[in-house]
Design a protein around this motif. Sequence first.
Motif, mmCIF file in Angstrom:
data_model
loop_
_atom_site.group_PDB
_atom_site.id
_atom_site.type_symbol
_atom_site.label_atom_id
_atom_site.label_comp_id
_atom_site.label_asym_id
_atom_site.label_seq_id
_atom_site.Cartn_x
_atom_site.Cartn_y
_atom_site.Cartn_z
ATOM 1 N N ALA A 86 10.335 -0.036 -1.887
ATOM 2 C CA ALA A 86 9.248 -0.847 -2.453
ATOM 3 C C ALA A 86 8.545 -0.095 -3.585
ATOM 4 O O ALA A 86 8.242 -0.679 -4.633
ATOM 5 N N VAL A 87 8.301 1.195 -3.378
ATOM 6 C CA VAL A 87 7.673 2.005 -4.429
ATOM 7 C C VAL A 87 8.570 2.033 -5.666
ATOM 8 O O VAL A 87 8.100 1.838 -6.800
ATOM 9 N N ILE A 88 9.860 2.230 -5.464
ATOM 10 C CA ILE A 88 10.803 2.252 -6.589
ATOM 11 C C ILE A 88 10.815 0.903 -7.297
ATOM 12 O O ILE A 88 10.855 0.843 -8.538
ATOM 13 N N ALA A 89 10.763 -0.194 -6.544
ATOM 14 C CA ALA A 89 10.738 -1.528 -7.148
ATOM 15 C C ALA A 89 9.515 -1.697 -8.045
ATOM 16 O O ALA A 89 9.610 -2.261 -9.141
ATOM 17 N N HIS A 90 8.370 -1.198 -7.600
ATOM 18 C CA HIS A 90 7.156 -1.279 -8.422
ATOM 19 C C HIS A 90 7.300 -0.431 -9.682
ATOM 20 O O HIS A 90 6.941 -0.886 -10.775
ATOM 21 N N LEU A 91 7.802 0.776 -9.524
ATOM 22 C CA LEU A 91 7.957 1.660 -10.681
ATOM 23 C C LEU A 91 8.974 1.115 -11.682
ATOM 24 O O LEU A 91 8.794 1.261 -12.897
ATOM 25 N N ARG A 92 10.015 0.469 -11.179
ATOM 26 C CA ARG A 92 11.077 -0.077 -12.034
ATOM 27 C C ARG A 92 10.523 -1.077 -13.044
ATOM 28 O O ARG A 92 10.966 -1.120 -14.193
ATOM 29 N N VAL A 93 9.537 -1.879 -12.612
ATOM 30 C CA VAL A 93 8.961 -2.885 -13.511
ATOM 31 C C VAL A 93 7.635 -2.414 -14.111
ATOM 32 O O VAL A 93 6.880 -3.210 -14.667
ATOM 33 N N LYS A 94 7.370 -1.127 -13.985
ATOM 34 C CA LYS A 94 6.150 -0.511 -14.511
ATOM 35 C C LYS A 94 4.883 -1.165 -13.955
ATOM 36 O O LYS A 94 3.907 -1.376 -14.656
ATOM 37 N N ASP A 95 4.933 -1.490 -12.659
ATOM 38 C CA ASP A 95 3.766 -2.006 -11.942
ATOM 39 C C ASP A 95 3.221 -0.848 -11.117
ATOM 40 O O ASP A 95 3.876 -0.395 -10.185
ATOM 41 N N TYR A 96 2.044 -0.396 -11.475
ATOM 42 C CA TYR A 96 1.503 0.792 -10.821
ATOM 43 C C TYR A 96 0.526 0.462 -9.697
ATOM 44 O O TYR A 96 -0.190 1.338 -9.220
ATOM 45 N N GLU A 97 0.528 -0.773 -9.243
ATOM 46 C CA GLU A 97 -0.251 -1.164 -8.064
ATOM 47 C C GLU A 97 0.617 -0.971 -6.825
ATOM 48 O O GLU A 97 0.976 -1.918 -6.135
ATOM 49 N N LEU A 98 0.969 0.271 -6.586
ATOM 50 C CA LEU A 98 1.917 0.582 -5.520
ATOM 51 C C LEU A 98 1.308 1.355 -4.371
ATOM 52 O O LEU A 98 2.016 1.800 -3.471
ATOM 53 N N ALA A 99 -0.011 1.454 -4.356
ATOM 54 C CA ALA A 99 -0.677 2.224 -3.300
ATOM 55 C C ALA A 99 -0.339 1.722 -1.895
ATOM 56 O O ALA A 99 -0.027 2.547 -1.025
ATOM 57 N N PRO A 100 -0.363 0.404 -1.628
ATOM 58 C CA PRO A 100 -0.033 -0.027 -0.260
ATOM 59 C C PRO A 100 1.370 0.416 0.170
ATOM 60 O O PRO A 100 1.545 0.930 1.279
ATOM 61 N N ALA A 101 2.350 0.231 -0.700
ATOM 62 C CA ALA A 101 3.721 0.630 -0.361
ATOM 63 C C ALA A 101 3.818 2.145 -0.181
ATOM 64 O O ALA A 101 4.485 2.634 0.739
ATOM 65 N N ALA A 102 3.138 2.899 -1.030
ATOM 66 C CA ALA A 102 3.185 4.356 -0.932
ATOM 67 C C ALA A 102 2.523 4.851 0.355
ATOM 68 O O ALA A 102 3.052 5.743 1.027
ATOM 69 N N VAL A 103 1.386 4.256 0.692
ATOM 70 C CA VAL A 103 0.689 4.663 1.923
ATOM 71 C C VAL A 103 1.552 4.342 3.143
ATOM 72 O O VAL A 103 1.675 5.164 4.064
ATOM 73 N N LEU A 104 2.172 3.161 3.161
ATOM 74 C CA LEU A 104 3.025 2.800 4.296
ATOM 75 C C LEU A 104 4.263 3.692 4.362
ATOM 76 O O LEU A 104 4.715 4.043 5.460
ATOM 77 N N ALA A 105 4.800 4.090 3.220
ATOM 78 C CA ALA A 105 5.933 5.023 3.217
ATOM 79 C C ALA A 105 5.520 6.363 3.826
ATOM 80 O O ALA A 105 6.260 6.947 4.635
ATOM 81 N N LEU A 106 4.335 6.841 3.468
ATOM 82 C CA LEU A 106 3.847 8.109 4.015
ATOM 83 C C LEU A 106 3.566 8.003 5.514
ATOM 84 O O LEU A 106 3.879 8.928 6.270
ATOM 85 N N LEU A 107 2.982 6.883 5.942
ATOM 86 C CA LEU A 107 2.736 6.690 7.380
ATOM 87 C C LEU A 107 4.051 6.636 8.156
ATOM 88 O O LEU A 107 4.159 7.201 9.247
ATOM 89 N N ALA A 108 5.037 5.961 7.598
ATOM 90 C CA ALA A 108 6.333 5.876 8.270
ATOM 91 C C ALA A 108 6.992 7.254 8.335
ATOM 92 O O ALA A 108 7.585 7.618 9.361
#
Length: 118
Positions: A86-108
């Motif tokens: 999900a984080v990569i998908a956001h970065l791919r389209v230059k969408d930097y509203e990726l905090a929720p995906a990043a936080v969930l990746a870290l929690l996982a």
Amino acid sequence: MGFFMFIAYTVVGILLALALTASATFTLRRNDQILASMRKVEVPDSWLPRLAALKAAGAAGLVAGLWILPIGAAAAAGVTLYFIGAVIAHLRVKDYELAPAAVLALLAAAALILRVLA
């Protein structure tokens, strides 16, 4: 030490499972905010049921992992990979509203480490 790791996994795993269950439900119900985020990262609408199923399976695996270590570890690894994607998908389209995906990746990832160490 193992007991405290198990307690920590229980807390993180249950909280993550609740978040995944809510996200899967919102995805299946085609919540406007979820749809907007998915469209922003160019996820086809036809993928939504599969993505919701992956989240639900991750939630179930994290809970089952309370009793069966390999299932919990596998679920945590899968959820980590899902949200890294999900984080990569956001970065791919230059969408930097990726905090929720990043936080969930870290929690996982934390859940994975805690389950393996417990």
